[in-house]
Design a protein around this motif. Structure first.
Motif, mmCIF file in Angstrom:
data_model
loop_
_atom_site.group_PDB
_atom_site.id
_atom_site.type_symbol
_atom_site.label_atom_id
_atom_site.label_comp_id
_atom_site.label_asym_id
_atom_site.label_seq_id
_atom_site.Cartn_x
_atom_site.Cartn_y
_atom_site.Cartn_z
ATOM 1 N N ALA A 182 11.058 134.473 82.587
ATOM 2 C CA ALA A 182 11.887 133.696 83.513
ATOM 3 C C ALA A 182 11.417 132.243 83.592
ATOM 4 C CB ALA A 182 11.865 134.340 84.897
ATOM 5 N N VAL A 183 10.115 132.022 83.520
ATOM 6 C CA VAL A 183 9.582 130.654 83.533
ATOM 7 C C VAL A 183 10.037 129.901 82.287
ATOM 8 C CG1 VAL A 183 7.473 129.266 83.366
ATOM 9 C CG2 VAL A 183 7.586 131.185 84.972
ATOM 10 N N VAL A 184 9.928 130.547 81.126
ATOM 11 C CA VAL A 184 10.379 129.924 79.880
ATOM 12 C C VAL A 184 11.878 129.636 79.950
ATOM 13 C CG1 VAL A 184 10.745 130.305 77.413
ATOM 14 C CG2 VAL A 184 8.562 130.918 78.455
ATOM 15 N N GLY A 185 12.637 130.594 80.471
ATOM 16 C CA GLY A 185 14.075 130.403 80.612
ATOM 17 C C GLY A 185 14.406 129.222 81.503
ATOM 18 N N THR A 186 13.674 129.076 82.596
ATOM 19 C CA THR A 186 13.887 127.958 83.518
ATOM 20 C C THR A 186 13.641 126.624 82.824
ATOM 21 O OG1 THR A 186 13.237 129.306 85.421
ATOM 22 C CG2 THR A 186 13.144 126.926 85.693
#
Length: 199
Positions: A182-186
């Motif tokens: 989710a961090v990478v996606g953000t």
């Protein structure tokens, strides 16, 4: 302006992105399947990471209450069709829990809450592995034998999901990878999609 009302575009985007996430999960499961350790211990975590990247796109592009529930329900339907009926209500519950994290107004625009929602969602995907042992062993065992699984596969599954060390490792590893996904996606959404004007 996001007024909370669903549009045809929102419905189409939610269904298509959810389908992409499901295809990613299936593909990862198929790639990991030849090795029991990778399949049982690591594959769900890998899916949590990869789908976490795409989930942020879903949350950012649609950004409406209910899109996470739609995705989770679609996952449950896939399991229902495959013969694992007990996972359908489980994933609906997963969707509801994820939506509760995002229940406040504009929560879908809050990166921290989106990351938290997927971290919990990704972790709860491990229900596919823990529920059979806890509540539906006879159903799972019958399904496994009917599907042509060998007894050695079932024995390995029992080993990993009843041993305290492996249970701890699996839970923590899944949570960490879901969070990182989710961090990478953000960061990808901020760096590419928003700058390009797609969102």
């Amino acid at each position: 302006m996001n007024d909370g009302r669903w549009t045809i575009r929102d419905v189409i985007s939610t269904v298509l992105i959810s389908m992409l996430m499901i295809v990613i999960q299936i593909a990862i499961n198929l790639v990991c399947m030849p090795n029991d350790f990778v399949s049982m211990v690591l594959s769900t975590s890998f899916s949590a990471f990869a789908c976490g990247v795409v989930y942020v796109l879903l949350a950012t592009r649609v950004g409406k209450h209910g899109c996470t529930l739609v995705y989770a329900t679609m996952v449950g339907i896939v399991y229902l069709i495959s013969g694992n009926w007990y996972l359908a209500p489980w994933f609906i519950l997963v969707g509801v829990i994820s939506e509760l994290i995002l229940i406040k107004k504009d929560a879908y625009q809050d990166a921290r809450k989106v990351i938290a929602s997927w971290s919990v969602n990704g972790l709860l995907h491990q229900g596919t592995n823990f529920l059979p042992i806890l509540f539906f062993w006879d159903t799972y065992y019958a399904f496994a034998m009917k599907s042509g699984m060998e007894q050695s596969y079932v024995d390995a599954y029992l080993h990993y999901y009843t041993d305290p060390f492996w249970i701890t490792f699996i839970v923590l590893f899944t949570l960490v990878l879901a969070f990182l996904g989710a961090v990478v996606g953000t960061r990808l959404v901020r760096a590419h999609f928003k700058k390009a004007g797609v969102l």
